[in-house]
Design an enzyme around this catalytic site. Structure first.
Site, PDB file in Angstrom:
ATOM      1  N   CYS A 173     101.557  -9.478 -27.912  1.00  0.00           N
ATOM      2  CA  CYS A 173     101.422  -8.484 -28.986  1.00  0.00           C
ATOM      3  C   CYS A 173     100.382  -8.957 -30.001  1.00  0.00           C
ATOM      4  O   CYS A 173      99.554  -8.169 -30.469  1.00  0.00           O
ATOM      5  CB  CYS A 173     102.763  -8.221 -29.668  1.00  0.00           C
ATOM      6  SG  CYS A 173     103.864  -7.137 -28.727  1.00  0.00           S
ATOM      7  N   THR A 182     106.446 -16.911 -18.110  1.00  0.00           N
ATOM      8  CA  THR A 182     106.428 -17.762 -19.314  1.00  0.00           C
ATOM      9  C   THR A 182     106.173 -16.969 -20.588  1.00  0.00           C
ATOM     10  O   THR A 182     106.483 -17.449 -21.676  1.00  0.00           O
ATOM     11  CB  THR A 182     105.365 -18.881 -19.200  1.00  0.00           C
ATOM     12  OG1 THR A 182     104.079 -18.287 -19.033  1.00  0.00           O
ATOM     13  CG2 THR A 182     105.661 -19.810 -18.034  1.00  0.00           C
ATOM     14  N   HIS A 230     103.231  -8.198 -17.969  1.00  0.00           N
ATOM     15  CA  HIS A 230     101.799  -8.325 -17.682  1.00  0.00           C
ATOM     16  C   HIS A 230     101.604  -8.501 -16.182  1.00  0.00           C
ATOM     17  O   HIS A 230     102.511  -8.944 -15.470  1.00  0.00           O
ATOM     18  CB  HIS A 230     101.176  -9.500 -18.444  1.00  0.00           C
ATOM     19  CG  HIS A 230     101.876 -10.807 -18.220  1.00  0.00           C
ATOM     20  ND1 HIS A 230     103.057 -11.131 -18.847  1.00  0.00           N
ATOM     21  CD2 HIS A 230     101.571 -11.863 -17.424  1.00  0.00           C
ATOM     22  CE1 HIS A 230     103.449 -12.335 -18.466  1.00  0.00           C
ATOM     23  NE2 HIS A 230     102.565 -12.800 -17.593  1.00  0.00           N
ATOM     24  N   CYS A 240     105.619 -12.209 -30.564  1.00  0.00           N
ATOM     25  CA  CYS A 240     105.189 -12.154 -29.157  1.00  0.00           C
ATOM     26  C   CYS A 240     103.703 -12.503 -29.050  1.00  0.00           C
ATOM     27  O   CYS A 240     102.853 -11.871 -29.700  1.00  0.00           O
ATOM     28  CB  CYS A 240     105.465 -10.768 -28.594  1.00  0.00           C
ATOM     29  SG  CYS A 240     104.721 -10.506 -26.982  1.00  0.00           S
ATOM     30  N   HIS A 254     105.409  -3.148 -26.002  1.00  0.00           N
ATOM     31  CA  HIS A 254     106.154  -4.386 -25.738  1.00  0.00           C
ATOM     32  C   HIS A 254     107.361  -4.082 -24.848  1.00  0.00           C
ATOM     33  O   HIS A 254     108.394  -3.616 -25.309  1.00  0.00           O
ATOM     34  CB  HIS A 254     106.616  -5.055 -27.030  1.00  0.00           C
ATOM     35  CG  HIS A 254     107.340  -6.345 -26.760  1.00  0.00           C
ATOM     36  ND1 HIS A 254     106.703  -7.568 -26.709  1.00  0.00           N
ATOM     37  CD2 HIS A 254     108.634  -6.594 -26.460  1.00  0.00           C
ATOM     38  CE1 HIS A 254     107.582  -8.508 -26.412  1.00  0.00           C
ATOM     39  NE2 HIS A 254     108.767  -7.942 -26.261  1.00  0.00           N
ATOM     40  N   HIS A 261      98.995 -10.232 -13.364  1.00  0.00           N
ATOM     41  CA  HIS A 261      97.887 -11.153 -13.111  1.00  0.00           C
ATOM     42  C   HIS A 261      96.979 -10.511 -12.060  1.00  0.00           C
ATOM     43  O   HIS A 261      97.440 -10.195 -10.954  1.00  0.00           O
ATOM     44  CB  HIS A 261      98.400 -12.477 -12.537  1.00  0.00           C
ATOM     45  CG  HIS A 261      99.278 -13.248 -13.469  1.00  0.00           C
ATOM     46  ND1 HIS A 261      98.836 -14.339 -14.184  1.00  0.00           N
ATOM     47  CD2 HIS A 261     100.588 -13.100 -13.798  1.00  0.00           C
ATOM     48  CE1 HIS A 261      99.845 -14.834 -14.904  1.00  0.00           C
ATOM     49  NE2 HIS A 261     100.918 -14.103 -14.689  1.00  0.00           N
ATOM     50  N   ASN A 281     104.979 -11.940 -12.579  1.00  0.00           N
ATOM     51  CA  ASN A 281     106.082 -12.889 -12.534  1.00  0.00           C
ATOM     52  C   ASN A 281     107.218 -12.355 -13.392  1.00  0.00           C
ATOM     53  O   ASN A 281     106.983 -11.843 -14.483  1.00  0.00           O
ATOM     54  CB  ASN A 281     105.615 -14.259 -13.054  1.00  0.00           C
ATOM     55  CG  ASN A 281     104.500 -14.838 -12.210  1.00  0.00           C
ATOM     56  OD1 ASN A 281     104.485 -14.671 -10.999  1.00  0.00           O
ATOM     57  ND2 ASN A 281     103.546 -15.505 -12.845  1.00  0.00           N
TER      58      ASN A 281
HETATM   59  P1  AMP Z   1     103.362 -15.817 -16.824  1.00  0.00           P
HETATM   60  O1  AMP Z   1     103.588 -17.279 -16.644  1.00  0.00           O
HETATM   61  O2  AMP Z   1     103.390 -15.010 -15.578  1.00  0.00           O
HETATM   62  O3  AMP Z   1     104.292 -15.267 -17.912  1.00  0.00           O
HETATM   63  O4  AMP Z   1     101.878 -15.654 -17.362  1.00  0.00           O
HETATM   64  C1  AMP Z   1     101.479 -16.000 -18.645  1.00  0.00           C
HETATM   65  C2  AMP Z   1     100.014 -16.313 -18.556  1.00  0.00           C
HETATM   66  O5  AMP Z   1      99.475 -16.288 -19.876  1.00  0.00           O
HETATM   67  C3  AMP Z   1      99.675 -17.699 -17.990  1.00  0.00           C
HETATM   68  O6  AMP Z   1      98.870 -17.548 -16.826  1.00  0.00           O
HETATM   69  C4  AMP Z   1      98.914 -18.379 -19.125  1.00  0.00           C
HETATM   70  O7  AMP Z   1      97.855 -19.183 -18.669  1.00  0.00           O
HETATM   71  C5  AMP Z   1      98.423 -17.202 -19.933  1.00  0.00           C
HETATM   72  N1  AMP Z   1      98.165 -17.457 -21.344  1.00  0.00           N
HETATM   73  C6  AMP Z   1      98.970 -18.098 -22.221  1.00  0.00           C
HETATM   74  N2  AMP Z   1      98.421 -18.098 -23.442  1.00  0.00           N
HETATM   75  C7  AMP Z   1      97.235 -17.437 -23.337  1.00  0.00           C
HETATM   76  C8  AMP Z   1      96.191 -17.111 -24.248  1.00  0.00           C
HETATM   77  N3  AMP Z   1      96.241 -17.443 -25.544  1.00  0.00           N
HETATM   78  N4  AMP Z   1      95.106 -16.425 -23.786  1.00  0.00           N
HETATM   79  C9  AMP Z   1      95.032 -16.089 -22.484  1.00  0.00           C
HETATM   80  N5  AMP Z   1      95.997 -16.351 -21.574  1.00  0.00           N
HETATM   81  C10 AMP Z   1      97.072 -17.024 -21.993  1.00  0.00           C
HETATM   82 ZN    ZN Z   2     104.792  -8.213 -26.955  1.00  0.00          ZN
END
Ligand code: AMP
Ligand code: ZN
Length: 113
Positions: free
Chosen positions: A7, A94, A99, A4, A46, A101, A86
């Site tokens: 994680c 994604t 999490h 993950c 997690h 935002h 999301n």
């Molecule tokens: P979601 O699409 O709601 O699952 O949000 C995932 C978020 O993680 C997206 O806004 C990405 O830009 C962010 N993200 C992906 N990889 C990283 C990373 N290594 N460091 C910081 N943010 C990340």
């Molecule tokens: Zn995790």
């Protein structure tokens, strides 16, 4: 969880721009910011998504929510913000580790696209 992304960020295996951390929560700046301030607030446990929360997470999620105001201040937000989680395919999640935002630093449109 072994494979993950979040994680690994929480464990420090992948670098991040940390804003806040305590025993329950890790908050760091999004790598692709969608607003002048864009922080991800992540429970350390997690849990895949809001769809996967259970009664045993009530206390944890309460603690995470009551930290939001402090994290917003630490991130430099002074004039309000939006908190978004999301979930699933239509929600365009994604990363499958729950999490939130935290977006701020400009007027945010409503409804979102
Ligand atoms: P979601 O699409 O709601 O699952 O949000 C995932 C978020 O993680 C997206 O806004 C990405 O830009 C962010 N993200 C992906 N990889 C990283 C990373 N290594 N460091 C910081 N943010 C990340
Ligand atoms: Zn995790």
């Amino acid at each position: 969880m072994a494979d993950c992304l979040f994680c690994k960020i929480i464990e420090g295996e992948i670098p991040s721009s940390k804003v806040y951390e305590d025993k329950d929560v890790y908050a760091f700046r999004d790598i692709e910011p969608q607003a002048p301030v864009h922080v991800l607030i992540v429970p350390k446990k997690h849990i895949e998504s809001l769809d996967d929360c259970s009664e045993e997470d009530i206390e944890l999620l309460g603690r995470v929510m009551t930290k939001v105001q402090e994290i917003a201040k630490l991130a430099g937000i002074t004039n309000g913000y939006r908190l978004v989680s999301n979930c699933g395919e239509d929600g365009f999640q994604t990363v499958n580790h729950l999490h939130f935002h935290l977006l701020g630093g400009r007027p945010l449109l409503w409804p979102p696209g």
